[in-house]
Scaffold this motif. Structure first.
Motif, PDB file in Angstrom:
ATOM      1  N   LEU A  17     -41.967  63.143   8.595  1.00 16.14           N
ATOM      2  CA  LEU A  17     -42.591  62.950   9.888  1.00 16.14           C
ATOM      3  C   LEU A  17     -41.947  61.767  10.609  1.00 16.14           C
ATOM      4  O   LEU A  17     -41.681  60.738  10.002  1.00 16.14           O
ATOM      5  CB  LEU A  17     -44.096  62.687   9.713  1.00 16.14           C
ATOM      6  CG  LEU A  17     -44.870  63.749   8.939  1.00 16.14           C
ATOM      7  CD1 LEU A  17     -46.282  63.264   8.665  1.00 16.14           C
ATOM      8  CD2 LEU A  17     -44.888  65.051   9.698  1.00 16.14           C
ATOM      9  N   ALA A  18     -41.702  61.903  11.896  1.00 12.90           N
ATOM     10  CA  ALA A  18     -41.100  60.825  12.673  1.00 12.90           C
ATOM     11  C   ALA A  18     -42.175  59.825  13.087  1.00 12.90           C
ATOM     12  O   ALA A  18     -43.303  60.194  13.395  1.00 12.90           O
ATOM     13  CB  ALA A  18     -40.402  61.391  13.901  1.00 12.90           C
ATOM     14  N   ASP A  19     -41.809  58.558  13.063  1.00 14.36           N
ATOM     15  CA  ASP A  19     -42.701  57.490  13.477  1.00 14.36           C
ATOM     16  C   ASP A  19     -41.856  56.433  14.158  1.00 14.36           C
ATOM     17  O   ASP A  19     -40.633  56.526  14.177  1.00 14.36           O
ATOM     18  CB  ASP A  19     -43.430  56.921  12.262  1.00 14.36           C
ATOM     19  CG  ASP A  19     -44.802  56.372  12.612  1.00 14.36           C
ATOM     20  OD1 ASP A  19     -45.078  56.169  13.811  1.00 14.36           O
ATOM     21  OD2 ASP A  19     -45.594  56.147  11.698  1.00 14.36           O
ATOM     22  N   GLU A  20     -42.486  55.420  14.714  1.00 16.23           N
ATOM     23  CA  GLU A  20     -41.729  54.385  15.413  1.00 16.23           C
ATOM     24  C   GLU A  20     -42.473  53.065  15.371  1.00 16.23           C
ATOM     25  O   GLU A  20     -43.682  53.014  15.156  1.00 16.23           O
ATOM     26  CB  GLU A  20     -41.455  54.800  16.850  1.00 16.23           C
ATOM     27  CG  GLU A  20     -42.668  55.256  17.614  1.00 16.23           C
ATOM     28  CD  GLU A  20     -42.303  55.926  18.924  1.00 16.23           C
ATOM     29  OE1 GLU A  20     -42.833  55.480  19.940  1.00 16.23           O
ATOM     30  OE2 GLU A  20     -41.493  56.864  18.910  1.00 16.23           O
ATOM     31  N   VAL A  21     -41.705  51.987  15.559  1.00 20.13           N
ATOM     32  CA  VAL A  21     -42.260  50.636  15.577  1.00 20.13           C
ATOM     33  C   VAL A  21     -41.440  49.797  16.557  1.00 20.13           C
ATOM     34  O   VAL A  21     -40.254  50.033  16.737  1.00 20.13           O
ATOM     35  CB  VAL A  21     -42.244  50.010  14.153  1.00 20.13           C
ATOM     36  CG1 VAL A  21     -40.843  49.798  13.648  1.00 20.13           C
ATOM     37  CG2 VAL A  21     -43.023  48.719  14.118  1.00 20.13           C
ATOM     38  N   THR A  22     -42.100  48.853  17.195  1.00 17.60           N
ATOM     39  CA  THR A  22     -41.430  47.919  18.093  1.00 17.60           C
ATOM     40  C   THR A  22     -41.735  46.512  17.613  1.00 17.60           C
ATOM     41  O   THR A  22     -42.864  46.217  17.210  1.00 17.60           O
ATOM     42  CB  THR A  22     -41.930  48.093  19.539  1.00 17.60           C
ATOM     43  OG1 THR A  22     -41.642  49.435  19.952  1.00 17.60           O
ATOM     44  CG2 THR A  22     -41.246  47.134  20.489  1.00 17.60           C
ATOM     45  N   GLY A  23     -40.736  45.641  17.626  1.00 22.11           N
ATOM     46  CA  GLY A  23     -40.942  44.268  17.191  1.00 22.11           C
ATOM     47  C   GLY A  23     -39.776  43.385  17.576  1.00 22.11           C
ATOM     48  O   GLY A  23     -38.763  43.843  18.093  1.00 22.11           O
TER      49      GLY A  23
END
Length: 82
Positions: A17-23
């Protein structure tokens, strides 16, 4: 018996499953291909085909990655500087 076979098939066929994060990058090790974000997570860039040029500490990034359910992260698909 059919129920056991079905359960085993579902366990083996867990989709990624594709997921994402920003930081914000706290540290970037170009030699080992590792990024540490401000939330203290460590990301390996081993399978990233294109890392933004000039990436450095303090840059805000958006990371798209794939997971395999409870098995964790399988690979980072893309990293973008914001």
């Amino acid at each position: 018996m059919r129920g056991l076979f079905l359960a085993a098939t579902l366990l083996v066929a867990t989709p990624a499953l594709a997921d994402e994060v920003t930081g914000t990058i706290l540290a970037y090790d170009r030699v080992d291909g590792l990024i540490v974000l401000d939330d203290k997570t460590v990301w390996s860039l081993e399978f990233v085909t294109e890392v933004p040029e000039g990436l450095m500490s303090g840059d805000e990034v958006h990371i798209v990655y794939e997971t395999a359910g409870e098995d964790g992260i399988t690979k980072i698909s893309a990293i973008h500087r914001k």
